[in-house]
Design a protein around this motif. Structure first.
Motif, PDB file in Angstrom:
ATOM      1  N   PRO A 174       0.828  -1.212   0.000  1.00 46.36           N
ATOM      2  CA  PRO A 174       0.000   0.000   0.000  1.00 46.36           C
ATOM      3  C   PRO A 174       0.859   1.256   0.000  1.00 46.36           C
ATOM      4  O   PRO A 174       1.837   1.357   0.748  1.00 46.36           O
ATOM      5  CB  PRO A 174      -0.802  -0.113   1.308  1.00 46.36           C
ATOM      6  CG  PRO A 174      -0.709  -1.539   1.701  1.00 46.36           C
ATOM      7  CD  PRO A 174       0.590  -2.051   1.182  1.00 46.36           C
ATOM      8  N   GLY A 175       0.487   2.205  -0.842  1.00 45.50           N
ATOM      9  CA  GLY A 175       1.194   3.475  -0.895  1.00 45.50           C
ATOM     10  C   GLY A 175       0.552   4.505   0.016  1.00 45.50           C
ATOM     11  O   GLY A 175      -0.418   4.225   0.733  1.00 45.50           O
ATOM     12  N   LYS A 176       1.100   5.720  -0.013  1.00 44.46           N
ATOM     13  CA  LYS A 176       0.622   6.797   0.851  1.00 44.46           C
ATOM     14  C   LYS A 176      -0.854   7.088   0.620  1.00 44.46           C
ATOM     15  O   LYS A 176      -1.600   7.424   1.554  1.00 44.46           O
ATOM     16  CB  LYS A 176       1.453   8.043   0.594  1.00 44.46           C
ATOM     17  CG  LYS A 176       1.090   9.226   1.485  1.00 44.46           C
ATOM     18  CD  LYS A 176       1.926  10.445   1.150  1.00 44.46           C
ATOM     19  CE  LYS A 176       1.494  11.646   1.996  1.00 44.46           C
ATOM     20  NZ  LYS A 176       2.280  12.873   1.656  1.00 44.46           N
ATOM     21  N   GLU A 177      -1.306   6.943  -0.624  1.00 39.40           N
ATOM     22  CA  GLU A 177      -2.704   7.253  -0.959  1.00 39.40           C
ATOM     23  C   GLU A 177      -3.691   6.315  -0.288  1.00 39.40           C
ATOM     24  O   GLU A 177      -4.887   6.626  -0.202  1.00 39.40           O
ATOM     25  CB  GLU A 177      -2.895   7.214  -2.480  1.00 39.40           C
ATOM     26  CG  GLU A 177      -2.889   5.829  -3.112  1.00 39.40           C
ATOM     27  CD  GLU A 177      -1.475   5.251  -3.294  1.00 39.40           C
ATOM     28  OE1 GLU A 177      -1.360   4.107  -3.740  1.00 39.40           O
ATOM     29  OE2 GLU A 177      -0.491   5.975  -2.994  1.00 39.40           O
ATOM     30  N   LYS A 178      -3.216   5.175   0.207  1.00 41.77           N
ATOM     31  CA  LYS A 178      -4.088   4.219   0.893  1.00 41.77           C
ATOM     32  C   LYS A 178      -4.325   4.596   2.353  1.00 41.77           C
ATOM     33  O   LYS A 178      -5.146   3.980   3.032  1.00 41.77           O
ATOM     34  CB  LYS A 178      -3.480   2.810   0.830  1.00 41.77           C
ATOM     35  CG  LYS A 178      -3.601   2.131  -0.523  1.00 41.77           C
ATOM     36  CD  LYS A 178      -5.033   1.696  -0.765  1.00 41.77           C
ATOM     37  CE  LYS A 178      -5.185   0.882  -2.031  1.00 41.77           C
ATOM     38  NZ  LYS A 178      -6.579   0.436  -2.228  1.00 41.77           N
ATOM     39  N   PHE A 179      -3.581   5.590   2.843  1.00 37.17           N
ATOM     40  CA  PHE A 179      -3.672   5.958   4.248  1.00 37.17           C
ATOM     41  C   PHE A 179      -4.129   7.393   4.476  1.00 37.17           C
ATOM     42  O   PHE A 179      -4.398   7.780   5.603  1.00 37.17           O
ATOM     43  CB  PHE A 179      -2.298   5.768   4.918  1.00 37.17           C
ATOM     44  CG  PHE A 179      -1.799   4.351   4.900  1.00 37.17           C
ATOM     45  CD1 PHE A 179      -2.223   3.439   5.852  1.00 37.17           C
ATOM     46  CD2 PHE A 179      -0.917   3.934   3.914  1.00 37.17           C
ATOM     47  CE1 PHE A 179      -1.761   2.130   5.831  1.00 37.17           C
ATOM     48  CE2 PHE A 179      -0.446   2.622   3.892  1.00 37.17           C
ATOM     49  CZ  PHE A 179      -0.879   1.722   4.849  1.00 37.17           C
TER      50      PHE A 179
END
Length: 367
Positions: free
Chosen positions: A163-168
Motif C-alpha cells: 500500500p502506498g501513501k494514498e491508501k492511508f
C-alpha cells in the motif's frame, strides 16, 4: 471470476442487504457509548456534597414506603459524595431506578427503566425496537458485519505491491466521487481495527454456541461453586435492617474510593451480597462479599461471584468482553475511540452505497 472479484462481490451484496440495519446498530451504539453521562443528567444524579454521613438502608426503606410503596426494594448503590444513591426496585412487568439524596433520603428522581429515550436508544441498539426477533436480527447482522470487515481489508489491499501513501490519507480536495471513495476506503480501514473488537464482542454475546464453546475450552463447565447461604434464625427477621445498616456503613468506611452495592435478601436463607466497585477499573475489578442476614457474619467459600482475584478464566473473559465492547477497557480515550469507530462504521453503508451507485452510473454511460 478471480478471487479478488469474488471477495468484492461478497462485500457488495452483503453490504446492500444489511447496510441499513448496520447503520442503525452502529449509530445507536456510538451514541449509547455516553449512556452514563446522559443518565447522570436526565435522571438528576448529581447532588451537592455535604460533610455528614450517608443515609442508612432504613432511611431508604422509609422514603420508598412513603413515595413508592408498591415497589419491591432490591439493591442500593452508594456512590461518591456528589452522586445520588441509586436504588433498584421491581414492580410487575418492569423495574425502576430511584435516585435518593445520600444525606437527606429525599427522592430526587424515579425512572421506569423500560421507558424514556435512553431506554429506547438501548433497545434500538440491541433489538431494533422489535423485541426478541429483533435481537436475533441484530446478532446475524453483527456476524455479517465481521465478514464485511474482513472482505473490506482484502479489497483495500492493492492489486500488486505494498500500500502506498494514498491508501492511508484522505484527499480532501478531491472530487466528490473520489472523496466519497476515500471516506469509505481509508476511514473504513482505520475504523476496522477498533470495530473488530466491538463487533467481535457483540458476536460473543449474540451466539450461545460461542460462549458455550469457550466454557468448554476454559473448563468453566467442570467447576463447582458453593452457594452463600444465611443460617435461618427464627424470630430474627426484625433485626435485618440493623444488620444491613451496619454492613453498608462498614463497607463504605473500608472502601472510601469505591462504589458499594448492597442486595436486600428476600428469602429466609439468602445471604446479603455486597460488591465493592472501582469506577474506572472495569468489571473484573469488582469484589463480591457475602454476609449472614441475621448476624452480619462474613460467609466464606468458593463462590462464582467472589473476590476478583479468584475469578475463573471464563468470568474474566466475560467481564473483559463487556469493557471492550463499550471501549471502557481503555478508559475515556477508549470510549472516544469506540464512539468514533462506530460513527465511521455507521457511515460505511452510506459511502459504500454511493461508491456502488457511481460505478453503476458509469457503466450505464459507457453502454
Amino acid at each position: 471470476m478471480t478471487f479478488r472479484k469474488f471477495i468484492a462481490s461478497i462485500h457488495l451484496y452483503l453490504g446492500l442487504i444489511t447496510g441499513f440495519l448496520f447503520f442503525i446498530i452502529a449509530l445507536s451504539g456510538a451514541i449509547y457509548t455516553w449512556q452514563p453521562e446522559f443518565s447522570r443528567i436526565a435522571f438528576h444524579q448529581e447532588v451537592k456534597p455535604e460533610d455528614q454521613p450517608f443515609i442508612s438502608i432504613s432511611d431508604i426503606k422509609n422514603t420508598l414506603q412513603k413515595n413508592f410503596p408498591e415497589g419491591d426494594f432490591r439493591t442500593a448503590l452508594y456512590r461518591d459524595p456528589a452522586s445520588a444513591i441509586e436504588v433498584l426496585i421491581y414492580v410487575p412487568g418492569t423495574y425502576y431506578h430511584a435516585y435518593l439524596n445520600p444525606y437527606s433520603a429525599e427522592l430526587i428522581h424515579l425512572q421506569d427503566m423500560n421507558q424514556g429515550w435512553i431506554s429506547k436508544l438501548k433497545n434500538l441498539h440491541r433489538n431494533l425496537l422489535l423485541g426478541p426477533p429483533g435481537r436475533e436480527i441484530v446478532h446475524w447482522v453483527t456476524l455479517i458485519a465481521m465478514i464485511m470487515l474482513m472482505t473490506g481489508l482484502v479489497i483495500w489491499w492493492p492489486y500488486s505491491g505494498k500500500p502506498g501513501k494514498e491508501k492511508f490519507t484522505v484527499k480532501w480536495s478531491a472530487s466528490p466521487k473520489k472523496l466519497n471513495y476515500d471516506l469509505h476506503n481509508i476511514l473504513g480501514f482505520y475504523a476496522t481495527w477498533i470495530l473488530i473488537f466491538t463487533i467481535g464482542t457483540g458476536i460473543f454475546w449474540g451466539f450461545e454456541v460461542v460462549r458455550e464453546s469457550l466454557k468448554e475450552v476454559t473448563g468453566e463447565n467442570a467447576l463447582k461453586w458453593d452457594s452463600p447461604l444465611s443460617i435461618v434464625q427464627a424470630g430474627s427477621l426484625n433485626s435485618q435492617d440493623e444488620v444491613l445498616n451496619k454492613l453498608i456503613k462498614d463497607y463504605h468506611s473500608r472502601y472510601p474510593e469505591a462504589e458499594v452495592r448492597i442486595n436486600i435478601p428476600h428469602k429466609e436463607d439468602e445471604a446479603v451480597q455486597l460488591s465493592a466497585i472501582q469506577p474506572k477499573a472495569g468489571i473484573n475489578a469488582v469484589d463480591f462479599y457475602y454476609h449472614d442476614q441475621y448476624t452480619g457474619a462474613l460467609i466464606e467459600g468458593n463462590f462464582q461471584n467472589g473476590a476478583s482475584e479468584n475469578r475463573s478464566t471464563f468470568s474474566k473473559i466475560n467481564g473483559l468482553v463487556y469493557d471492550i465492547h463499550f471501549g471502557s477497557v481503555w478508559g475515556m480515550p477508549g470510549r472516544i475511540l469506540a464512539c468514533l469507530a462506530s460513527l465511521i462504521g455507521a457511515s460505511l453503508p452510506i459511502t459504500g452505497f454511493l461508491v456502488w451507485w457511481n460505478k453503476r452510473k458509469l457503466k450505464r454511460k459507457k453502454r
